[in-house]
Design an enzyme around this catalytic site. Structure first.
Site, PDB file in Angstrom:
ATOM      1  CG  ASP A  40      -1.760  -1.250   1.291  1.00  0.00           C
ATOM      2  OD1 ASP A  40      -2.835  -1.257   0.697  1.00  0.00           O
ATOM      3  OD2 ASP A  40      -1.320  -2.232   1.943  1.00  0.00           O
ATOM      4  CG  ASP A  84     -17.646   8.084  13.372  1.00  0.00           C
ATOM      5  OD1 ASP A  84     -17.719   9.248  12.948  1.00  0.00           O
ATOM      6  OD2 ASP A  84     -16.747   7.678  14.123  1.00  0.00           O
ATOM      7  N   PRO A  88     -12.591   2.851  -2.660  1.00  0.00           N
ATOM      8  CG  PRO A  88     -11.620   3.558  -4.657  1.00  0.00           C
ATOM      9  CD  PRO A  88     -12.285   4.079  -3.421  1.00  0.00           C
ATOM     10  CG  ASP A  89      -7.437   1.370   0.726  1.00  0.00           C
ATOM     11  OD1 ASP A  89      -7.245   0.188   0.407  1.00  0.00           O
ATOM     12  OD2 ASP A  89      -6.549   2.109   1.179  1.00  0.00           O
ATOM     13  CG  ASP A 136     -28.521   7.772   7.810  1.00  0.00           C
ATOM     14  OD1 ASP A 136     -28.683   8.214   8.966  1.00  0.00           O
ATOM     15  OD2 ASP A 136     -28.290   8.504   6.833  1.00  0.00           O
ATOM     16  CG  HIS A 144     -15.100  11.615  13.003  1.00  0.00           C
ATOM     17  ND1 HIS A 144     -15.531  10.495  13.678  1.00  0.00           N
ATOM     18  CD2 HIS A 144     -14.193  12.212  13.818  1.00  0.00           C
ATOM     19  CE1 HIS A 144     -14.926  10.422  14.842  1.00  0.00           C
ATOM     20  NE2 HIS A 144     -14.096  11.449  14.952  1.00  0.00           N
ATOM     21  CG  ASN A 196      -5.827  -2.515  -1.447  1.00  0.00           C
ATOM     22  OD1 ASN A 196      -4.888  -1.867  -0.975  1.00  0.00           O
ATOM     23  ND2 ASN A 196      -7.069  -2.077  -1.439  1.00  0.00           N
ATOM     24  CB  ILE A 243      -3.792   3.385   4.462  1.00  0.00           C
ATOM     25  CG1 ILE A 243      -5.311   3.198   4.610  1.00  0.00           C
ATOM     26  CG2 ILE A 243      -3.435   4.841   4.256  1.00  0.00           C
ATOM     27  CD1 ILE A 243      -5.880   3.719   5.906  1.00  0.00           C
ATOM     28  CE1 TYR A 301     -20.771   4.272  32.469  1.00  0.00           C
ATOM     29  CE2 TYR A 301     -21.035   4.243  30.092  1.00  0.00           C
ATOM     30  CZ  TYR A 301     -21.467   4.656  31.342  1.00  0.00           C
ATOM     31  OH  TYR A 301     -22.589   5.431  31.451  1.00  0.00           O
ATOM     32  CB  VAL A 361     -15.964   1.069  27.317  1.00  0.00           C
ATOM     33  CG1 VAL A 361     -15.512   1.702  26.000  1.00  0.00           C
ATOM     34  CG2 VAL A 361     -17.464   0.824  27.315  1.00  0.00           C
ATOM     35  CB  SER A 370     -11.701  10.416  16.756  1.00  0.00           C
ATOM     36  OG  SER A 370     -12.817  10.897  17.427  1.00  0.00           O
TER      37      SER A 370
END
Length: 447
Positions: free
Chosen positions: A62, A96, A104-105, A138, A152, A166, A170, A262, A265, A319
């Site tokens: 990549d 998100d 494509p990736d 959605d 994001h 590929n 990335i 939490y 998490v 994030s």
């Protein structure tokens, strides 16, 4: 306005007084973490770039992989070399702003609901309450096209699971994985607790193994907490620590960011001074009721990943640290399929930070996925709290304080943070009061 907010809170309190109401709360606002965007790289330009990451232990073709130092910092490349790059068995739900599933990736790694794909158009073929949810849902527009209208979500998805090796763009932390797009935020990056809860519930009920949550709020939602507790039984939950440089606390000016705080998490910090952080480390906590912690740390600055339209850009924030852990967990869960969650948390925490007999006062090192896979667990037992009860017939004072001659009950809360233990011994240390007679004692420590 202030009056409207006061009226809502008053209404909530009135509802709580109704014996037929289990709980009531405002529909809290959540937001994706603020993030910084670097220079955008088009798909065409990315294809002409040279990958010269000579420190990698595995050949990766990549072209932008040379910029992905986050992979090397967390030893994910060594997991690729020694174990797996992913076999497609793991599903990562991306809660998100949506995902550009035509990128494509990404497109070869997008989760497909085969029952709906092969079913009747306009009909809920799998009976999950959503019609034609072929690639997720959605929840903002109530449609089956959870495309990203922000940036994001697509960036987060690429970090976790862009197709690896590929020859374009990335490599995700997991090369072969299923990304489930769930749009629970508006284009502005604003969402609410009830909508996010629906997304968590969808992910859990439709087979997600890992749920990535690169967002947060300082308000705690009981609605969201309930569905997360249910999801924890089947999925690894990963959440961002936040970008406000705030300690988790408890202390003045401190605040935990939910849901990352939490203890069920995996809360992910970054290294830089924008990141929220856990001042007493990932094992110890002064939040004795909910045991709030951030557990791990991963790179979050200048992270290269996919953006809508086929391009790439470096973004900064916790994030970006969070989906690296989510992608790493796809590899980890594949290798250690039968491991219980508490042991997994212990392996991740204790392979990325030094363990000593006292609570750590420093932030952990980067999460190290190779070390976590290979580490041998051992018990780490900590006293969380010890409550004293002297409200017993025959005691004179019954004031929840131990007095001379009293019979008392002691209720310690103890947590084992890692490997199995054969048992726990509790030691009570007594000390005389210099201002009273020698027969007066108080309990000063319990181990």
């Amino acid at each position: 306005t202030t009056n409207e907010q006061e009226n809502i809170l008053m209404l909530v309190e009135q509802l709580k007084d109704n014996p037929n109401v289990e709980y009531a709360e405002p529909n809290y606002i959540y937001g994706i973490d603020d993030f910084e965007v670097g220079n955008v790289i088009t798909a065409e330009k990315a294809g002409k770039m040279n990958n010269s990451n000579s420190s990698s232990t595995i050949e990766v073709n990549d072209p932008l992989y040379s910029s992905q130092t986050n992979i090397i910092s967390t030893n994910i490349d060594d997991v690729w070399e020694q174990y797996t790059t992913g076999d497609g068995s793991q599903i990562i739900a991306i809660l998100d702003t949506g995902v550009d599933y035509t990128h494509p990736d990404l497109e070869d790694n997008i989760w497909i609901n085969t029952a709906e794909l092969n079913g009747v158009e306009g009909y809920d073929d799998d009976g999950n309450g959503y019609i034609d949810d072929i690639r997720g849902w959605d929840f903002h527009h109530q449609t089956n096209t959870p495309l990203d209208d922000n940036m994001h979500g697509t960036h987060v998805a690429g970090i976790a699971g862009a197709v690896g090796n590929n020859g374009i763009g990335i490599a995700g932390a997991a090369w072969n994985v299923k990304l489930m797009p769930l749009k629970v935020f508006q284009a502005s990056g604003i969402g609410d607790s009830s909508t996010i809860a629906l997304g968590v519930e969808y992910a859990s009920e439709n087979g997600a193994d890992i749920i990535n949550m690169s967002f947060g709020s300082y308000a705690e939602s009981a609605t969201l907490k309930l569905v997360l507790e249910n999801a924890y039984s089947t999925a690894t939950l990963v959440g961002a620590a936040g970008n406000d440089n705030i300690k988790i606390g408890p202390c003045t000016g401190c605040a935990p960011l939910y849901p990352g705080a939490y203890n069920y998490v995996l809360g992910v910090e970054a290294a830089d001074n924008y990141s929220n952080w856990d001042q007493d480390g990932p094992l110890f906590t002064l939040y004795t009721d909910d045991l709030l912690n951030y557990e791990l740390k991963a790179p979050g600055t200048g992270i290269m990943s996919t953006i809508p339209g086929g391009g790439y850009a470096p973004l900064t924030g916790t994030s970006m640290a969070t989906p690296l852990v989510a992608g790493g967990m796809a590899l980890y869960r594949q290798i250690k399929a039968d491991e219980i969650s508490t042991l997994t948390f212990g392996n991740l925490i204790n392979s990325s930070t030094l363990v000593d007999s006292q609570p750590s006062q420093t932030l952990p090192n980067w999460v190290d996925f190779l070390a976590a896979i290979e580490i041998e667990p051992e018990p780490i037992i900590k006293l969380i709290s010890a409550n004293i009860d002297d409200e017993i017939v025959g005691n004179t004072y019954q004031d929840l304080e131990p007095d001379s001659g009293e019979t008392i009950h002691i209720y310690p809360t103890i947590k084992n943070y890692w490997g199995p233990s054969d048992g726990v011994n509790i030691k009570i240390e007594l000390a005389g009061n210099q201002f009273a007679n020698e027969y007066y004692n108080s309990i000063i420590t319990i181990e």
